[in-house]
Design a protein around this motif. Structure first.
Motif, PDB file in Angstrom:
ATOM      1  N   SER A 321       0.848  -1.192   0.000  1.00 42.43           N
ATOM      2  CA  SER A 321       0.000   0.000   0.000  1.00 42.43           C
ATOM      3  C   SER A 321       0.880   1.238   0.000  1.00 42.43           C
ATOM      4  O   SER A 321       2.049   1.189   0.415  1.00 42.43           O
ATOM      5  CB  SER A 321      -0.933   0.007   1.209  1.00 42.43           C
ATOM      6  N   SER A 359      -3.859  10.978  -1.412  1.00 38.97           N
ATOM      7  CA  SER A 359      -4.412   9.823  -2.108  1.00 38.97           C
ATOM      8  C   SER A 359      -3.982   8.567  -1.370  1.00 38.97           C
ATOM      9  O   SER A 359      -3.064   8.598  -0.555  1.00 38.97           O
ATOM     10  CB  SER A 359      -3.922   9.764  -3.556  1.00 38.97           C
ATOM     11  N   LYS A 361      -3.541   4.132  -2.098  1.00 38.37           N
ATOM     12  CA  LYS A 361      -3.666   2.960  -2.970  1.00 38.37           C
ATOM     13  C   LYS A 361      -3.305   1.707  -2.187  1.00 38.37           C
ATOM     14  O   LYS A 361      -2.277   1.672  -1.504  1.00 38.37           O
ATOM     15  CB  LYS A 361      -2.749   3.090  -4.192  1.00 38.37           C
ATOM     16  N   SER A 362      -4.142   0.695  -2.265  1.00 39.75           N
ATOM     17  CA  SER A 362      -3.889  -0.606  -1.646  1.00 39.75           C
ATOM     18  C   SER A 362      -4.771  -1.640  -2.332  1.00 39.75           C
ATOM     19  O   SER A 362      -5.467  -1.336  -3.313  1.00 39.75           O
ATOM     20  CB  SER A 362      -4.192  -0.554  -0.151  1.00 39.75           C
ATOM     21  N   ASP A 366      -8.414   2.552  -4.167  1.00 42.09           N
ATOM     22  CA  ASP A 366      -7.602   3.297  -5.117  1.00 42.09           C
ATOM     23  C   ASP A 366      -8.164   4.711  -5.187  1.00 42.09           C
ATOM     24  O   ASP A 366      -8.922   5.061  -6.076  1.00 42.09           O
ATOM     25  CB  ASP A 366      -7.617   2.631  -6.484  1.00 42.09           C
TER      26      ASP A 366
END
Length: 687
Positions: A321, A359, A361-362, A366
């Motif tokens: 992540s 932001s 992400k993982s 997203d």
């Protein structure tokens, strides 16, 4: 990480044997420079009879010369730092943290973006590229926007002085040390009486260090900085300068579950200064500065990502992540200095606008980068000095800030009007070689980004938003001190006592975690914020003695104390009593030095309370470390020095260290150890 290579490696091999250095040990009347590597146990060059401290960051410090702004500040009594690993610690002063300490570079503020302050403002500062560091203790100035209540710290570059006889100046240094440490620094200025161009460039890297037991502590880093300035000085009274800079870095953190894989900075600035406009108006100055900090943290680029259970395959899979956060900051300032009779007056206006975006992400989400906070402030100030007798001066000032904060995702905003003021008396007593000061300051501080957006709740205990659930912090502080130079003996003290209403305190406990769609996904051990009332007090003090023409000794101590008077508890995350003993043998061509640092245990704690970076996990043990150094002047403008830090290879942990990450095998609340025995060498030349 892609980065420019400013220096060829053969250069490093050729000159990596230590440093240009010197200890500035003086009062405002007399400054003596010596070769010994700076070991800040004595009072540095100063103003306001010792309230304002000046340091020369081009002169290295011990332990091993600084990697960033926090590293350097820790050499000044009263400063400590919450450590993450090998670099990018978060500085504290007199037990105060975060926006209570205003960090400025050339009069402008550049803010970090990480919601957990992985990229503190000092992370973007390479101290050797500056000419002077000034520390104004307490709320004793109003000249800068949203002034810090604990201290205002200014890293500044001075106007170069060039002429036809010597149209260039600069210096370069290279350092090598244990655990793969390698630094390159270059500053070069070319021009004449009317124009110049200046380049500051540096690169630093290190592998993970080992503690006194020989265990590796994840702490490697790489970083680089470049800054370019174009200056125009058509006459002695006019100065115009355009600046621009870029930097980046990465850092492995023993004390966090993610590492910093990007610390990108871009900056642009324009400033002017016009002196002697009239007999009364002595100077008008203005500046506009823009900075963009783009920070990425992740758990897979510098370490092995954690494993998680895949609900579809019922197998353990890798769970990388990352989070990207940015901060765009625009500062402006216009000030005028006037003088008539015995009065000096500085008046001005300033503003700051900054936008924060983030932001994530993982495997589970997203989220695109989007702006989530806008901050803007407008302020006006006046600061007056009145020399009402030959040996006495009154300094006073007031300012008013109008602040607006927009929480875009909460569709909410907050508007505040913040007053601040101070008054100070400075006296000189020539018959006793004594200088004194006493001042009273008041400041209001709006909760900062981290207190508003990185906490689970505010005073009511309700879940988000805390946005309008925290009161402004209000500090009333008395500062006083003296310094005395009498023959071979000197001494100094800076003391303070303060009352803080609505002190913003972080308490850590389990909070529900909201996942996708707002569903409850367990809990996390995280911070909630609340207001309490507090009392603080403490002092920094030192004595020095010239034992002979060649032998000098000095000792200093720093102590900070705080109490949460609402809950009748100690204030958390305050470093314990610390003393330093410095002994130097100084000759014309060489010096030898010893630094003995002794730190007491800290038993005044408040379990699981602290700030957005750390919290008290328990009482800490005392420790002592010994460091040795030597320097030699090879020839004019070329100096070399060597040092050994932690000579006895002690295994120890600072009270303010973070706990080690479980991803590296640390147990819950187990703090990582500090550096073991460390050898370093540095050479520097001026030209």
């Amino acid at each position: 990480m892609a980065q420019p290579k400013f220096f060829l490696q053969p250069l490093a091999a050729a000159i990596s044997v230590a440093c240009y250095s010197g200890l500035v040990f003086a009062d405002t009347q007399q400054i003596t420079t010596q070769l010994a590597p700076i070991v800040v146990t004595a009072q540095l060059a100063n103003d306001a009879n010792g309230l304002i401290i000046h340091a020369d960051p081009k002169q290295p410090i011990q332990p091993i010369p600084a990697t960033d702004g926090a590293d350097y500040l820790q050499s000044i009594p009263g400063f400590n730092a919450i450590k993450n690993g090998g670099t990018n610690a978060d500085v504290t002063f007199r037990g105060m943290f975060g926006s209570r300490i205003k960090i400025l570079t050339d009069g402008s503020e550049s803010l970090g973006a990480c919601p957990a302050r992985m990229d503190a403002p000092t992370s973007y500062i390479q101290p050797e590229s500056y000419d002077q560091i000034s520390v104004i203790k307490g709320p004793q100035t109003v000249q800068y926007a949203n002034t810090g209540s604990a201290a205002t710290v200014i890293f500044e570059r001075k106007k170069p002085e060039l002429n036809a006889a010597k149209p260039y100046q600069g210096q370069a240094s290279v350092l090598i040390g244990s655990f793969g440490r390698l630094d390159h620094n270059l500053e070069a200025t070319v021009g004449d009486e009317k124009k110049y161009i200046r380049l500051n460039a540096n690169r630093s890297e290190s592998s993970s260090y080992k503690d006194g037991d020989g265990n590796t502590v994840p702490s490697a880093w790489e970083r680089w900085n470049t800054d370019l300035a174009l200056g125009w000085t058509p006459n002695n009274d006019t100065w115009l300068e355009l600046t621009g800079g870029k930097s980046d870095g990465e850092a492995l953190y023993a004390g966090r579950d993610m590492d910093g894989s990007q610390f990108a900075r871009e900056s642009l600035g324009l400033r002017f200064e016009k002196k002697n406009l009239t007999e009364v108006i002595k100077k008008v100055e203005g500046q506009v500065n823009y900075s963009y900090n783009d920070h990425v943290m992740d758990n897979f680029r510098l370490r092995t990502p954690p494993m998680t259970h895949d609900m579809m395959t019922h197998q353990m899979v890798s769970n990388p992540s990352e989070m990207q956060v940015t901060r765009r900051t625009l500062n402006s300032r216009l000030a005028m200095t006037s003088e008539w009779n015995k009065i000096d007056l500085v008046t001005g206006i300033d503003s700051q606008q900054n936008h924060h975006a983030g932001s994530m992400k993982s495997m589970m989400m997203d989220m695109p980068l989007s702006t989530n906070m806008k901050f803007q402030s407008y302020g006006a100030f006046g600061e007056l000095s009145y020399q009402f007798s030959e040996n006495s001066k009154l300094v006073t000032g007031a300012r008013l800030d109008q602040v607006k904060i927009d929480a875009l995702k909460l569709n909410d905003n907050r508007k505040e009007t913040l007053p601040s003021a101070f008054i100070r008396l400075e006296n000189q007593h020539p018959e006793h070689d004594l200088k004194t000061y006493i001042g009273l300051g008041y400041i209001e501080r709006v909760p900062d980004y981290w207190e508003l957006f990185s906490t689970a709740h505010g005073n009511t205990g309700m879940a988000k938003p805390t946005f309008n659930d925290l009161n402004n912090e209000k500090t009333l502080q008395l500062d006083m001190g003296y310094q005395q130079q009498h023959g071979a003996f000197n001494s100094w003290v800076s003391a303070y006592a303060g009352l803080i209403n609505d002190y913003i305190l972080m308490s850590y406990h389990n909070h529900p975690m909201a996942g996708m769609g707002g569903h409850d996904h367990g809990s996390s051990f995280s911070a909630g914020a609340k207001n309490v009332d507090a009392t603080i007090a403490g002092a920094e003090a030192g004595i020095g003695y010239q034992l002979s023409d060649a032998i000098q000794a000095d000792i200093s101590a720093a102590y900070a104390w705080g109490k949460n008077t609402t809950d009748q508890k100690a204030l958390p995350q305050i470093a314990p009593l610390e003393g330093r003993f410095n002994l130097r043998y100084v000759q014309d061509k060489y010096t030898l030095g010893m630094l003995w640092r002794v730190v007491a245990k800290q038993d005044r704690i408040s379990l699981n309370q602290g700030n957005i970076v750390g919290y008290d996990m328990g009482e800490s043990k005392g420790f002592a470390t010994l460091a040795l150094n030597a320097s030699y002047n090879i020839m004019k403008d070329i100096d070399v020095a060597v040092g050994i830090d932690n000579v006895l290879d002690k295994t120890y942990t600072e009270h303010l260290n973070k706990a080690g990450s479980s991803g590296f095998g640390f147990a819950s609340n187990e703090q990582f150890n500090n550096t073991g025995r460390n050898y370093w060498a540095r050479v520097s030349m001026k030209f």
